[in-house]
Design a protein around this motif. Structure first.
Motif, PDB file in Angstrom:
ATOM      1  N   ASP A   5      -5.960  -5.995 105.702  1.00  0.00           N
ATOM      2  CA  ASP A   5      -5.904  -6.963 104.602  1.00  0.00           C
ATOM      3  C   ASP A   5      -4.964  -6.474 103.500  1.00  0.00           C
ATOM      4  N   LEU A   6      -5.060  -5.194 103.162  1.00  0.00           N
ATOM      5  CA  LEU A   6      -4.207  -4.636 102.111  1.00  0.00           C
ATOM      6  C   LEU A   6      -2.737  -4.678 102.511  1.00  0.00           C
ATOM      7  N   GLN A   7      -2.455  -4.366 103.775  1.00  0.00           N
ATOM      8  CA  GLN A   7      -1.076  -4.394 104.246  1.00  0.00           C
ATOM      9  C   GLN A   7      -0.530  -5.814 104.228  1.00  0.00           C
ATOM     10  N   GLY A   8      -1.361  -6.766 104.652  1.00  0.00           N
ATOM     11  CA  GLY A   8      -0.950  -8.171 104.647  1.00  0.00           C
ATOM     12  C   GLY A   8      -0.693  -8.663 103.240  1.00  0.00           C
ATOM     13  N   ALA A   9      -1.566  -8.272 102.308  1.00  0.00           N
ATOM     14  CA  ALA A   9      -1.393  -8.678 100.908  1.00  0.00           C
ATOM     15  C   ALA A   9      -0.115  -8.063 100.336  1.00  0.00           C
ATOM     16  N   ALA A  10       0.148  -6.802 100.653  1.00  0.00           N
ATOM     17  CA  ALA A  10       1.351  -6.132 100.159  1.00  0.00           C
ATOM     18  C   ALA A  10       2.600  -6.799 100.731  1.00  0.00           C
ATOM     19  N   ALA A  11       2.572  -7.146 102.001  1.00  0.00           N
ATOM     20  CA  ALA A  11       3.727  -7.806 102.622  1.00  0.00           C
ATOM     21  C   ALA A  11       3.954  -9.174 101.990  1.00  0.00           C
ATOM     22  N   SER A  12       2.881  -9.872 101.710  1.00  0.00           N
ATOM     23  CA  SER A  12       2.990 -11.191 101.073  1.00  0.00           C
ATOM     24  C   SER A  12       3.599 -11.068  99.679  1.00  0.00           C
ATOM     25  N   ARG A  13       3.151 -10.071  98.921  1.00  0.00           N
ATOM     26  CA  ARG A  13       3.708  -9.857  97.577  1.00  0.00           C
ATOM     27  C   ARG A  13       5.196  -9.510  97.654  1.00  0.00           C
ATOM     28  N   ASP A  14       5.565  -8.694  98.644  1.00  0.00           N
ATOM     29  CA  ASP A  14       6.982  -8.327  98.806  1.00  0.00           C
ATOM     30  C   ASP A  14       7.839  -9.566  99.056  1.00  0.00           C
ATOM     31  N   LYS A  18      10.797 -11.309  96.452  1.00  0.00           N
ATOM     32  CA  LYS A  18      12.168 -11.551  96.877  1.00  0.00           C
ATOM     33  C   LYS A  18      12.588 -12.991  96.624  1.00  0.00           C
ATOM     34  N   ASP A  19      11.617 -13.904  96.469  1.00  0.00           N
ATOM     35  CA  ASP A  19      11.896 -15.318  96.227  1.00  0.00           C
ATOM     36  C   ASP A  19      11.816 -15.567  94.723  1.00  0.00           C
ATOM     37  N   PRO A  20      12.961 -15.640  94.031  1.00  0.00           N
ATOM     38  CA  PRO A  20      12.943 -15.747  92.572  1.00  0.00           C
ATOM     39  C   PRO A  20      12.624 -17.148  92.052  1.00  0.00           C
ATOM     40  N   ASP A  21      12.537 -18.156  92.926  1.00  0.00           N
ATOM     41  CA  ASP A  21      12.347 -19.542  92.491  1.00  0.00           C
ATOM     42  C   ASP A  21      10.926 -19.740  91.954  1.00  0.00           C
ATOM     43  N   PRO A  22      10.781 -19.978  90.621  1.00  0.00           N
ATOM     44  CA  PRO A  22       9.451 -20.137  90.038  1.00  0.00           C
ATOM     45  C   PRO A  22       8.803 -21.471  90.363  1.00  0.00           C
ATOM     46  N   GLU A  23       9.585 -22.424  90.855  1.00  0.00           N
ATOM     47  CA  GLU A  23       9.038 -23.715  91.240  1.00  0.00           C
ATOM     48  C   GLU A  23       9.608 -24.120  92.577  1.00  0.00           C
ATOM     49  N   VAL A  24       8.740 -24.630  93.429  1.00  0.00           N
ATOM     50  CA  VAL A  24       9.162 -25.121  94.731  1.00  0.00           C
ATOM     51  C   VAL A  24       8.578 -26.512  94.874  1.00  0.00           C
ATOM     52  N   GLY A  25       9.448 -27.502  94.990  1.00  0.00           N
ATOM     53  CA  GLY A  25       8.982 -28.881  95.134  1.00  0.00           C
ATOM     54  C   GLY A  25       8.135 -29.341  93.960  1.00  0.00           C
ATOM     55  N   GLY A  26       8.429 -28.842  92.767  1.00  0.00           N
ATOM     56  CA  GLY A  26       7.683 -29.247  91.584  1.00  0.00           C
ATOM     57  C   GLY A  26       6.376 -28.495  91.394  1.00  0.00           C
ATOM     58  N   ILE A  27       6.114 -27.497  92.231  1.00  0.00           N
ATOM     59  CA  ILE A  27       4.880 -26.716  92.142  1.00  0.00           C
ATOM     60  C   ILE A  27       5.159 -25.419  91.404  1.00  0.00           C
ATOM     61  N   ALA A  28       4.357 -25.107  90.401  1.00  0.00           N
ATOM     62  CA  ALA A  28       4.482 -23.840  89.682  1.00  0.00           C
ATOM     63  C   ALA A  28       3.925 -22.743  90.583  1.00  0.00           C
ATOM     64  N   VAL A  29       4.801 -22.010  91.197  1.00  0.00           N
ATOM     65  CA  VAL A  29       4.435 -21.023  92.211  1.00  0.00           C
ATOM     66  C   VAL A  29       3.502 -19.952  91.658  1.00  0.00           C
ATOM     67  N   ASP A  30       3.814 -19.396  90.495  1.00  0.00           N
ATOM     68  CA  ASP A  30       2.982 -18.330  89.932  1.00  0.00           C
ATOM     69  C   ASP A  30       1.571 -18.827  89.642  1.00  0.00           C
ATOM     70  N   ARG A  31       1.479 -20.041  89.119  1.00  0.00           N
ATOM     71  CA  ARG A  31       0.152 -20.609  88.813  1.00  0.00           C
ATOM     72  C   ARG A  31      -0.646 -20.815  90.092  1.00  0.00           C
ATOM     73  N   LEU A  32      -0.008 -21.365  91.118  1.00  0.00           N
ATOM     74  CA  LEU A  32      -0.668 -21.585  92.406  1.00  0.00           C
ATOM     75  C   LEU A  32      -1.121 -20.261  93.007  1.00  0.00           C
ATOM     76  N   ARG A  33      -0.238 -19.272  92.981  1.00  0.00           N
ATOM     77  CA  ARG A  33      -0.561 -17.953  93.528  1.00  0.00           C
ATOM     78  C   ARG A  33      -1.756 -17.343  92.794  1.00  0.00           C
ATOM     79  N   SER A  34      -1.751 -17.481  91.469  1.00  0.00           N
ATOM     80  CA  SER A  34      -2.848 -16.946  90.658  1.00  0.00           C
ATOM     81  C   SER A  34      -4.179 -17.585  91.036  1.00  0.00           C
ATOM     82  N   ILE A  35      -4.185 -18.888  91.194  1.00  0.00           N
ATOM     83  CA  ILE A  35      -5.417 -19.605  91.558  1.00  0.00           C
ATOM     84  C   ILE A  35      -5.918 -19.144  92.914  1.00  0.00           C
ATOM     85  N   ILE A  36      -5.029 -19.081  93.884  1.00  0.00           N
ATOM     86  CA  ILE A  36      -5.414 -18.680  95.240  1.00  0.00           C
ATOM     87  C   ILE A  36      -5.944 -17.256  95.255  1.00  0.00           C
ATOM     88  N   GLU A  37      -5.270 -16.339  94.561  1.00  0.00           N
ATOM     89  CA  GLU A  37      -5.712 -14.942  94.538  1.00  0.00           C
ATOM     90  C   GLU A  37      -7.064 -14.793  93.852  1.00  0.00           C
TER      91      GLU A  37
END
Length: 100
Positions: A5-14, A18-37
């Motif tokens: 799980d830790l390795q998968g989480a680290a790979a996901s964060r990496d 690498k993807d600098p786009d803060p919005e994808v298709g109008g979705i606030a990526v950081d906010r979505l990531r925060s909610i999911i985490e």
């Protein structure tokens, strides 16, 4: 968390770093990531708590207590006193009606 799980989480964060786009298709990526985490973290805590509760019931059983009765008491304590009284009155009425 397990090593996998830790390795998968680290790979996901990496990948995310690498993807600098803060919005994808109008979705606030950081906010979505925060909610999911946050939900994932709470689910892990819930699993740990469920394990702790199971251990306590096992302890109660080994001490000679009846786990079903303990669970009933916990359920009763969650209810309002008037609701408990009404249920007990109906239970008594039904028992008498059946000659118990």
């Amino acid at each position: 968390m397990s090593d996998v799980d830790l390795q998968g989480a680290a790979a996901s964060r990496d990948r995310q770093e690498k993807d600098p786009d803060p919005e994808v298709g109008g979705i606030a990526v950081d906010r979505l990531r925060s909610i999911i985490e946050r939900v994932e973290r709470l689910e892990e805590e819930r699993k740990a708590l469920a394990g702790d509760i199971k251990d306590i019931f096992a302890e109660a059983k080994s001490a000679g207590f009846e786990v079903k009765v303990i669970k009933q008491i916990i359920s009763i304590r969650k209810k309002e006193p008037a609701e408990v009284e009404e249920q007990e009155t109906l239970l008594d009425l039904y028992r008498r009606a059946l000659g118990m």
